[in-house]
Structures are given as C-alpha cells and as structure tokens.
Scaffold this motif. Structure first.
Motif, mmCIF file in Angstrom:
data_model
loop_
_atom_site.group_PDB
_atom_site.id
_atom_site.type_symbol
_atom_site.label_atom_id
_atom_site.label_comp_id
_atom_site.label_asym_id
_atom_site.label_seq_id
_atom_site.Cartn_x
_atom_site.Cartn_y
_atom_site.Cartn_z
ATOM 1 N N SER A 244 0.650 -1.460 -0.058
ATOM 2 C CA SER A 244 -0.075 0.164 -0.064
ATOM 3 C C SER A 244 1.017 1.267 -0.043
ATOM 4 N N PHE A 245 1.905 1.247 0.686
ATOM 5 C CA PHE A 245 2.929 2.531 0.830
ATOM 6 C C PHE A 245 3.558 2.505 -0.727
ATOM 7 N N ARG A 246 4.140 1.540 -1.325
ATOM 8 C CA ARG A 246 5.031 1.191 -2.352
ATOM 9 C C ARG A 246 3.976 2.070 -3.663
ATOM 10 N N ASP A 247 2.803 1.780 -3.723
ATOM 11 C CA ASP A 247 2.000 2.119 -4.723
ATOM 12 C C ASP A 247 1.257 3.536 -4.485
ATOM 13 N N SER A 248 1.412 3.916 -3.330
ATOM 14 C CA SER A 248 0.749 5.137 -3.024
ATOM 15 C C SER A 248 1.818 6.558 -3.383
ATOM 16 N N PHE A 249 2.928 6.467 -3.325
ATOM 17 C CA PHE A 249 4.154 7.717 -3.680
ATOM 18 C C PHE A 249 4.831 6.957 -4.790
ATOM 19 N N ARG A 250 5.393 8.205 -5.420
ATOM 20 C CA ARG A 250 6.135 8.171 -6.606
ATOM 21 C C ARG A 250 7.300 9.038 -6.222
ATOM 22 N N PHE A 251 8.380 8.574 -6.324
ATOM 23 C CA PHE A 251 9.860 9.215 -5.804
ATOM 24 C C PHE A 251 10.782 9.448 -6.854
ATOM 25 N N ASP A 252 11.484 10.374 -6.972
ATOM 26 C CA ASP A 252 12.407 10.747 -8.010
ATOM 27 C C ASP A 252 13.899 10.447 -7.544
ATOM 28 N N ASP A 253 14.091 10.027 -6.376
ATOM 29 C CA ASP A 253 15.425 9.809 -5.850
ATOM 30 C C ASP A 253 15.312 8.164 -5.484
ATOM 31 N N GLU A 254 16.583 7.541 -5.064
ATOM 32 C CA GLU A 254 16.695 6.179 -4.635
ATOM 33 C C GLU A 254 16.962 6.137 -3.324
ATOM 34 N N ALA A 255 16.345 7.092 -2.473
ATOM 35 C CA ALA A 255 16.465 7.160 -0.878
ATOM 36 C C ALA A 255 16.362 5.839 -0.278
ATOM 37 N N THR A 256 15.449 4.916 -0.747
ATOM 38 C CA THR A 256 15.070 3.569 0.004
ATOM 39 C C THR A 256 16.015 2.854 -0.452
ATOM 40 N N ASP A 257 16.562 2.692 -1.737
ATOM 41 C CA ASP A 257 17.733 1.804 -1.776
ATOM 42 C C ASP A 257 18.861 2.070 -0.915
ATOM 43 N N ALA A 258 19.332 3.187 -0.945
ATOM 44 C CA ALA A 258 20.268 3.911 -0.099
ATOM 45 C C ALA A 258 20.150 3.628 1.423
ATOM 46 N N ALA A 259 18.962 3.571 1.866
ATOM 47 C CA ALA A 259 18.711 3.485 3.208
ATOM 48 C C ALA A 259 18.869 2.000 3.610
ATOM 49 N N ASP A 260 18.177 1.091 2.690
ATOM 50 C CA ASP A 260 18.585 -0.168 2.962
ATOM 51 C C ASP A 260 19.948 -0.601 3.254
ATOM 52 N N SER A 261 20.745 -0.080 2.409
ATOM 53 C CA SER A 261 22.101 -0.456 2.608
ATOM 54 C C SER A 261 22.681 -0.434 4.194
#
Length: 264
Positions: A244-261
């Motif tokens: 539900s979160f993934r489909d409710s927003f569109r992001f221009d950066d890759e902050a999620t992947d960076a945070a996952d590291s």
C-alpha cells in the motif's frame, strides 16, 4: 515525492500480494511479528511508563516489518535484525523515528483517555448464550469501544505511511503525518477495498477455524488454535502494508535503496 492515486481494485491486489509474499517466508515473518509482540508485552510491564514505551516502538516495528516484506518479496530470508532497522540508520534517522514513536504514543493514549469518558460505569453485557460471536458483538456495542474505534481511525491513517516516509525518504515526522493522511484520502477507494478484503479473509479463516475445531473438540480445540491463528493473520496483514505504501507514492530519488544498505 508525488502522490499516486490507485483504482479501488488495487486494494484487493494489496491483499493478494501481501498473502502471496507472506507464504514465501511464513515462519520468518510470523516470527518477526511475534518478536515485536514479546518486546512490547515486556515493556508494558514496566510501571508507569511501560505502555507508553511499547507504543513508541510501533512505528519502528511497522518499518521493520515493511523492510522484511521487501526481503521476502525479493526471495530473500528476512533476518531478525531487520526489525531494528529504524535504529540502525544513524543518529538523525534514529531521532526522527523516536519522535514519530513519541507522537504515536501521545495520540493513542489520548484516544484511550477520551474513549474512557464514553465507557460509563457499566458496559453493556453480552447475551448469556455461550456463543463467542455474541460475546464479541457485546464488546463492539460498548460505547467506549465504538468511541475508540472512531477516534483511532484518523490516527491510523496519519501513521499508515509515516514510518517509511521518515526513515527511507527523510521526511520530517510532522510532515510525514500530513503526507500520509493526504495519500490515504487520495486512495480512499483502494483502502476501503483493502479493509473490506482483509475483513473477508479474517471471516473466512474464522469460519474455517470454527468448523475444524467443532470437528476436533469444540470450544477447547478452538482456544488451543486461536492465538496461533490470530498471530499468523496479524503478521500476514502487516505484510501487505508495504504494498500500500509502495503504490501510493512516486519518488524521484533512490533514497529507499540507499537506506536499505544500512541493514546489510
């Protein structure tokens, strides 16, 4: 960051994706949810501040379970350490998540306090029929319970998307609550179908459980398997929150992947 509005039918897709992902790693995801419940239960035993402390951890646990869902979706085994992801991203992210947790604790305690004003001196008794469904209905019709449900709804929507917004995308805690409310309102059709879908799943599991327990020994068998089933269903529901979160927003950066590291 942009809001993405989904069709109402997407809500059912979130339910199905959550269930499908859960059954990829059922033991791991159920175990993570159980770990949080144990920690919250132990904290609640602390005199005076225990309940508040357990509530502070709820947004962090929500984030951890979302991260675990992503791992399971990518066919990776979510390790127990993912549950503490909120506190492994550095001082700034940790502080922001604690602030969000504090806001959640304040909101929930306020809901409980106000709801208690509606409880009255004596709650409505359930009919003395021995039927569990009737007893459950007796709980629902209590004024305090109804007030709590109504008051908690906006709190739930405000914190629905807030943890990943704060941690993965650097949104300030107060702003994350606003963005979460806006996203939930924009996707109210999908969230309504999502809620109704999970209600249907819970009812189907409950009916199946009642039938099986009646064949195996009635109420005694029902009580034995009730808690494990509730735990499994709660873990499965939380697995669907990520979608539900993934489909409710569109992001221009890759902050999620960076945070996952930071969780590696």
């Amino acid at each position: 960051m942009r809001l993405h509005v989904n069709t109402a039918g997407t809500g059912w897709q979130w339910v199905k994706r959550g269930m499908r992902t859960f059954f990829r790693q059922p033991l791991a995801l159920t175990g993570l949810f159980f770990m949080f419940m144990v920690v919250a239960s132990l904290l609640s035993l602390v005199p005076v501040v225990g309940t508040a402390l357990s509530l502070v951890l709820v947004p962090a646990a929500t984030l951890g379970l979302m991260a675990a869902t992503r791992e399971a979706e990518q066919k990776r085994f979510p390790m127990p350490t993912v549950l503490a992801l909120a506190f492994r991203g550095g001082p700034e992210r940790t502080r922001a998540m604690l602030v969000l947790g504090g806001l959640y604790a304040i909101a929930v305690l306020a809901v409980i306090t106000v709801a208690n004003l509606f409880s009255g001196p004596a709650p409505l008794p359930a009919p003395e029929t021995g039927d569990m469904g009737a007893e459950a209905m007796g709980l629902v019709v209590r004024p305090g319970m109804l007030a709590a449900m109504l008051l908690y709804l906006p709190v739930s929507l405000a914190f629905w998307h807030a943890p990943p917004l704060v941690y993965w995308h650097g949104v300030k805690p107060a702003k994350s609550l606003f963005f979460s409310l806006v996203a939930c309102w924009g996707n109210k059709g999908a969230l309504t179908v999502f809620t109704l879908g999970w209600m249907g799943v819970f009812m189907a599991f409950g009916l199946a459980l009642g039938l099986i327990s009646s064949l195996l020994g009635g109420a005694a068998a029902f009580q034995v398997v009730l808690y494990p089933l509730v735990l499994l269903m709660a873990a499965m529901f939380h697995t669907s929150l990520w979608f539900s979160f993934r489909d409710s927003f569109r992001f221009d950066d890759e902050a999620t992947d960076a945070a996952d590291s930071t969780a590696a």
